[in-house]
Design an enzyme around this catalytic site. Structure first.
Site, short mmCIF file in Angstrom:
data_model
loop_
_atom_site.label_atom_id
_atom_site.label_comp_id
_atom_site.label_asym_id
_atom_site.label_seq_id
_atom_site.Cartn_x
_atom_site.Cartn_y
_atom_site.Cartn_z
CB CYS A 1 42.36 41.45 45.65
SG CYS A 1 40.85 42.41 45.40
CB CYS A 2 41.28 37.92 49.50
SG CYS A 2 40.28 37.16 48.21
CB CYS B 1 35.86 36.69 42.88
SG CYS B 1 37.20 37.88 42.72
CB CYS C 1 39.03 34.86 50.72
SG CYS C 1 38.14 34.75 52.28
CB CYS D 1 33.94 39.98 45.38
SG CYS D 1 34.51 40.62 46.96
#
EC number: 1.8.4.10
Length: 242
Positions: free
Chosen positions: A112-113, A198, A223, A195
């Site tokens: 995702c990162c 997170c 990340c 984010c």
């Protein structure tokens, strides 16, 4: 730190930024819009340095973080450039794994990162000679060996961390003494802000980055922006005085 020592620290940081602007053009500053990055934003824009400022608009930032773009525009008359993830890559990740799959494993979180941060960063750095971050050595165990100047082999350029020697107290002393705008989440227990899904507020005594990916072990809490092949880019750092 007394006033003289603090003034020397600020001047040293200003000199680093001036050197980057003069010797490594074109250079850019990657801002997360958090406290450290607002210090650098203030220094860059006050001195009218030829350093572009951009942020990674991941699509999952807090409303308060996005609001800092307006604060910067209102305070400095500067428009921060935004780099967003590829919409099709985000759509595919969500379709295959679910919107919040990053909670399931470190690999899912790093993917995702990669989509929301690393790939947009690569676009932001394309064609540049150097980039700047607001990282500090005292922020976490993963940044304990941080230097002011590093060689970023992944992007083939120099990387500067002008606040490497700063403490959290130094950051806030600068912000308050210069009346620098800052993210209101900092007043709600968020010393480090990423984010929204997170990031959480931290408890008294916790590491300043404990609220980032709080469900993971401390050694995995990066990340990918500052890591290459599982190793910190700063392995090839050079002396702080460089």
């Amino acid at each position: 730190m007394n006033d003289i020592a603090f003034a020397e620290l600020v001047e040293k940081t200003r000199e680093t930024l001036q050197r980057v602007a003069e010797q490594f053009a074109p250079a850019v500053f990657a801002s997360s819009l958090a406290a450290e990055d607002m210090v650098l934003t203030d220094l860059i824009l006050r001195d009218k340095l030829d350093i572009g400022i951009f942020t990674l608009e991941t699509g999952r930032l807090h409303t308060e973080t996005l609001g800092m773009l307006d604060r910067i525009r209102e305070t400095y008359g500067y428009e921060v450039e935004q780099f967003k993830p590829d919409a099709s890559a985000v759509e595919q990740y969500v379709r295959q794994n679910g919107l919040n799959a990053f909670y399931e494993s470190v690999d899912m979180r790093k993917e995702c990162c990669r989509i929301r941060k690393v790939e947009p960063l690569n676009r932001a750095l394309a064609g540049k000679q150097a980039w700047i971050t607001g990282q500090r050595r005292a922020q976490s165990t993963t940044r304990a060996e941080l230097h002011v100047k590093e060689r970023d082999e992944a992007h083939g350029m120099e990387k500067f961390n002008p606040l490497a020697d700063w403490s959290e107290e130094d950051v806030w002393h600068y912000i308050r003494s210069k009346n620098v705008p800052y993210n209101p989440l900092h007043d709600r227990g968020y010393p480090s802000i990423g984010c929204e899904p997170c990031t959480r507020a931290i408890q008294p005594g916790e590491d300043v980055r404990a609220g980032r990916w709080w469900w993971e072990n401390p050694e995995s809490k990066e990340c990918g922006l500052h890591v290459v092949d599982g190793k910190l880019v700063r392995i090839k750092s050079v002396a702080t005085s460089a």
